[in-house]
Design an enzyme around this catalytic site. Structure first.
Site, PDB file in Angstrom:
ATOM      1  N   ARG A 122       0.814  -1.240   0.000  1.00  0.00           N
ATOM      2  CA  ARG A 122       0.000   0.000   0.000  1.00  0.00           C
ATOM      3  C   ARG A 122       0.834   1.270   0.000  1.00  0.00           C
ATOM      4  O   ARG A 122       0.341   2.341   0.349  1.00  0.00           O
ATOM      5  CB  ARG A 122      -0.965   0.024   1.181  1.00  0.00           C
ATOM      6  N   GLU A 149      11.440  19.349 -23.920  1.00  0.00           N
ATOM      7  CA  GLU A 149      10.592  19.655 -22.761  1.00  0.00           C
ATOM      8  C   GLU A 149      11.065  20.946 -22.080  1.00  0.00           C
ATOM      9  O   GLU A 149      10.258  21.687 -21.504  1.00  0.00           O
ATOM     10  CB  GLU A 149      10.595  18.498 -21.754  1.00  0.00           C
ATOM     11  N   GLU A 188      -4.223  17.817 -12.185  1.00  0.00           N
ATOM     12  CA  GLU A 188      -4.491  18.074 -13.595  1.00  0.00           C
ATOM     13  C   GLU A 188      -5.931  18.455 -13.928  1.00  0.00           C
ATOM     14  O   GLU A 188      -6.515  17.946 -14.873  1.00  0.00           O
ATOM     15  CB  GLU A 188      -4.089  16.852 -14.422  1.00  0.00           C
ATOM     16  N   ASN A 204       0.886  20.278 -21.238  1.00  0.00           N
ATOM     17  CA  ASN A 204       0.532  19.481 -22.409  1.00  0.00           C
ATOM     18  C   ASN A 204       0.783  20.231 -23.720  1.00  0.00           C
ATOM     19  O   ASN A 204       0.526  19.699 -24.800  1.00  0.00           O
ATOM     20  CB  ASN A 204      -0.951  19.105 -22.297  1.00  0.00           C
ATOM     21  N   HIS A 224       1.768  18.610 -26.987  1.00  0.00           N
ATOM     22  CA  HIS A 224       1.617  17.174 -26.792  1.00  0.00           C
ATOM     23  C   HIS A 224       0.415  16.550 -27.486  1.00  0.00           C
ATOM     24  O   HIS A 224       0.403  15.344 -27.716  1.00  0.00           O
ATOM     25  CB  HIS A 224       1.582  16.847 -25.300  1.00  0.00           C
ATOM     26  N   HIS A 230       1.528  13.405 -29.375  1.00  0.00           N
ATOM     27  CA  HIS A 230       0.986  12.059 -29.126  1.00  0.00           C
ATOM     28  C   HIS A 230       0.402  11.462 -30.404  1.00  0.00           C
ATOM     29  O   HIS A 230       0.523  10.260 -30.637  1.00  0.00           O
ATOM     30  CB  HIS A 230      -0.076  12.102 -28.024  1.00  0.00           C
ATOM     31  N   HIS A 232      10.132  10.786 -27.998  1.00  0.00           N
ATOM     32  CA  HIS A 232       9.074  11.648 -27.489  1.00  0.00           C
ATOM     33  C   HIS A 232       9.410  13.132 -27.694  1.00  0.00           C
ATOM     34  O   HIS A 232       8.583  13.904 -28.196  1.00  0.00           O
ATOM     35  CB  HIS A 232       8.832  11.334 -26.013  1.00  0.00           C
TER      36      HIS A 232
HETATM   37 ZN   LIG Z   1       6.379  15.206 -22.828  1.00  0.00          ZN
END
Ligand SMILES: [Zn+2]
Ligand SMILES: NC(=O)c1ccc[n+]([C@@H]2O[C@H](COP(=O)([O-])OP(=O)(O)OC[C@H]3O[C@@H](n4cnc5c(N)ncnc54)[C@H](O)[C@@H]3O)[C@@H](O)[C@H]2O)c1
Length: 368
Positions: free
Chosen positions: A125, A189, A243, A251, A254, A258, A270
Site C-alpha cells: 500500500r 521539454e 491536472e 501538455n 503534446h 501524441h 518523445h
Molecule cells: Zn512530454
C-alpha cells in the site's frame, strides 16, 4: 525534512513542492546520505534498467550496506513499462522479504521512474521512493510531479497512481553516458517550459544551446537550466496537482506529439515529436488569434537551434494525424482540446480551463 538530518546535505532547489529536489554535478555521490535523511529504511531496493545499471549502478550500490541492499533490473525500453514487469518486481521484493521499511531508489530514465514509482506506490500500500533520473527528459519532466504508471496494450500510462517521491536527486554528470538523441529529446521539454511560463528562461536556453550542442552533457549551464526547468514544472504542479486546470499547460505541443507518436507506432523519440508538436500548436494558436504573430516562428527557430526536427515527417498524411489526435485520453468528448500559448512565456488561460476545443477543419488548415 528536519534540519539536523539535512545539515550536511547540499541545498535543494527552492520549490513549492513538499519534497526536496537536488540538482548538482556530483550529487549522486551523496545519495545514501540523502536517502537516509528523507526515507531512512531497513532495506534499499535499487530499481534500474540494464543499460543504466551498466554505467551507474555500481557507484550507487556501493554507498549502501551490502547485506540490506539489492539491485533489481529490467531490460531497457518503453515496451518494458508493463504490468508484467511490475508483477515481476513486486514478486522479487516479496521473495527478498522486503517489508514496509524498504525504500525504493529509482535509478533510470522515465521508464524506470514511472515503473519503480508505481511499484513503490503499490507495494504494501505504498513505500517511499527516491527518484534518481538519468535522462534529461526524466530530470526536467518525469521525476517531478508524482505521476507513476505502466502502459497497457490499449495505450500508454493507463494504469498508475499519484505517488510523490521523498526526494529527487539530479546529477547532470550522469547524462554524460546518454545518447545524443536522448539528450536532445529532453531539450524539447525544456523549450516547452520556457514557452509556457518564462520568457527569460526561454532566452537563457536559447543562448546556451550552441554550447550544449558542442559539449553535450558537459555544457556548464546544464545544472542551472535543469533547475530552472524543474522550477517551472514544480510551480505548475503545485498549483494543480491532479491536472484539472493549469497543469494542462504542460501538455503544450503534446496533442500533436501524441498523435505523431501513435501514427509512427512510437518509432520517434518523445521529445522529437514534442518539438514538432509545439511548432504546429503554436501555428494553430496564431491561426486562432490566441497567440501574438511571430510566436510560432520563434518556437520553430529554437527547435532548429536545438537540432530537433521541425516538420512533420512527409509520409504522414494530415488526415491520419488528425484522426490520431482523437485517440488521446486527455481529450474529453467533443472537440480535441489544445493548451495554447499567447506569447513566449504565457499560456492562454481560456477562462481558467487552460485548454480550448479546436475544430478539425482549423487543425487541417494548419497541417496543410
Ligand atoms: Zn512530454
Ligand atoms: N511521470 C511523468 O510525469 C512523466 C512525464 C514525462 C514522461 N514520462 C515517461 O517517461 C518515459 C520516457 O522517459 P525517457 O525518455 O527517460 O526514456 P527511457 O527511460 O526509456 O530512457 C531512454 C533510454 O536511455 C537509456 N538511458 C537512460 N539513462 C541513461 C544514461 N544516463 N546513460 C546511458 N543510457 C541511459 C535507457 O536505458 C533507455 O534506453 C515514458 O514512459 C513516459 O511516459 C513520465
Amino acid at each position: 525534512v528536519d534540519a539536523p538530518r539535512t545539515a550536511l546535505l547540499p541545498a535543494p532547489v527552492p520549490l513549492p513542492i513538499p519534497y526536496p529536489v537536488f540538482v548538482r554535478a556530483g550529487v549522486v555521490d551523496q545519495l545514501h546520505a540523502i536517502v537516509d535523511a528523507v526515507a531512512p529504511a531497513h532495506r534499499y531496493a535499487i530499481i534500474s534498467d540494464l543499460s543504466v545499471a551498466s554505467h551507474h549502478a555500481a557507484a550507487v550500490q556501493r554507498q549502501f550496506p551490502t547485506d540490506r541492499t539489492r539491485l533489481f533490473t529490467i531490460p531497457p525500453g518503453e515496451h518494458e513499462k508493463t504490468r508484467a514487469r511490475w508483477a515481476e518486481l513486486t514478486d522479487a521484493l516479496l521473495d527478498w522479504g522486503a517489508g514496509r521499511d524498504t525504500t525504493v531508489v529509482a535509478l533510470g530514465g522515465g521508464v524506470v521512474g514511472d515503473l519503480a514509482g508505481f511499484v513503490a506506490a503499490t507495494y504494501m500500500r505504498g513505500i517511499p521512493v527516491v527518484q534518481v533520473p538519468t535522462t534529461l527528459l526524466a530530470m526536467v519532466d518525469a521525476s517531478v510531479g508524482g505521476k507513476t504508471a505502466v502502459d497497457t496494450p490499449q495505450g500508454k500510462n493507463l494504469v498508475g497512481a499519484f505517488h510523490d517521491p521523498r526526494a529527487v536527486v539530479m546529477d547532470p554528470a550522469l547524462l554524460a553516458t546518454l545518447s545524443l538523441p536522448d539528450l536532445r529529446s529532453g531539450l524539447a521539454e525544456m523549450i516547452k517550459h520556457g514557452v509556457l511560463a518564462d520568457r527569460a528562461y526561454f532566452d537563457a536556453l536559447l543562448v546556451a544551446l550552441p554550447d550544449i550542442r558542442a559539449l553535450g552533457a558537459h555544457a556548464p549551464q546544464f545544472a542551472s537550466l535543469i533547475a530552472g526547468s524543474v522550477a517551472i514544472k514544480a510551480a505548475v504542479v503545485a498549483e494543480d496537482h491532479k491536472e484539472h486546470g493549469r497543469r494542462q499547460t504542460l501538455n503544450f505541443g503534446h496533442t500533436i506529439a501524441h498523435a505523431i507518436e501513435r501514427v509512427l507506432e512510437y518509432r520517434i523519440l518523445h521529445g522529437e515529436a514534442v518539438a514538432i508538436g509545439m511548432i504546429v500548436e503554436a501555428r494553430l494558436a496564431e491561426r486562432l488569434k490566441i497567440a501574438e504573430p511571430g510566436t510560432a516562428d520563434t518556437v520553430e527557430s529554437i527547435v532548429r537551434t536545438a537540432g530537433l526536427p521541425a516538420a512533420i515527417p512527409r509520409h504522414i498524411a494530415a488526415a491520419e494525424l488528425l484522426a490520431a489526435t482523437r485517440g488521446d485520453k486527455k481529450n474529453r468528448a467533443g472537440g480535441v482540446r489544445y493548451s495554447l500559448p499567447c506569447s513566449i512565456g504565457n499560456m492562454d488561460s481560456a477562462d481558467g480551463s487552460w485548454s480550448v476545443a479546436v475544430e478539425d477543419s482549423v487543425v487541417r488548415d494548419v497541417l496543410a
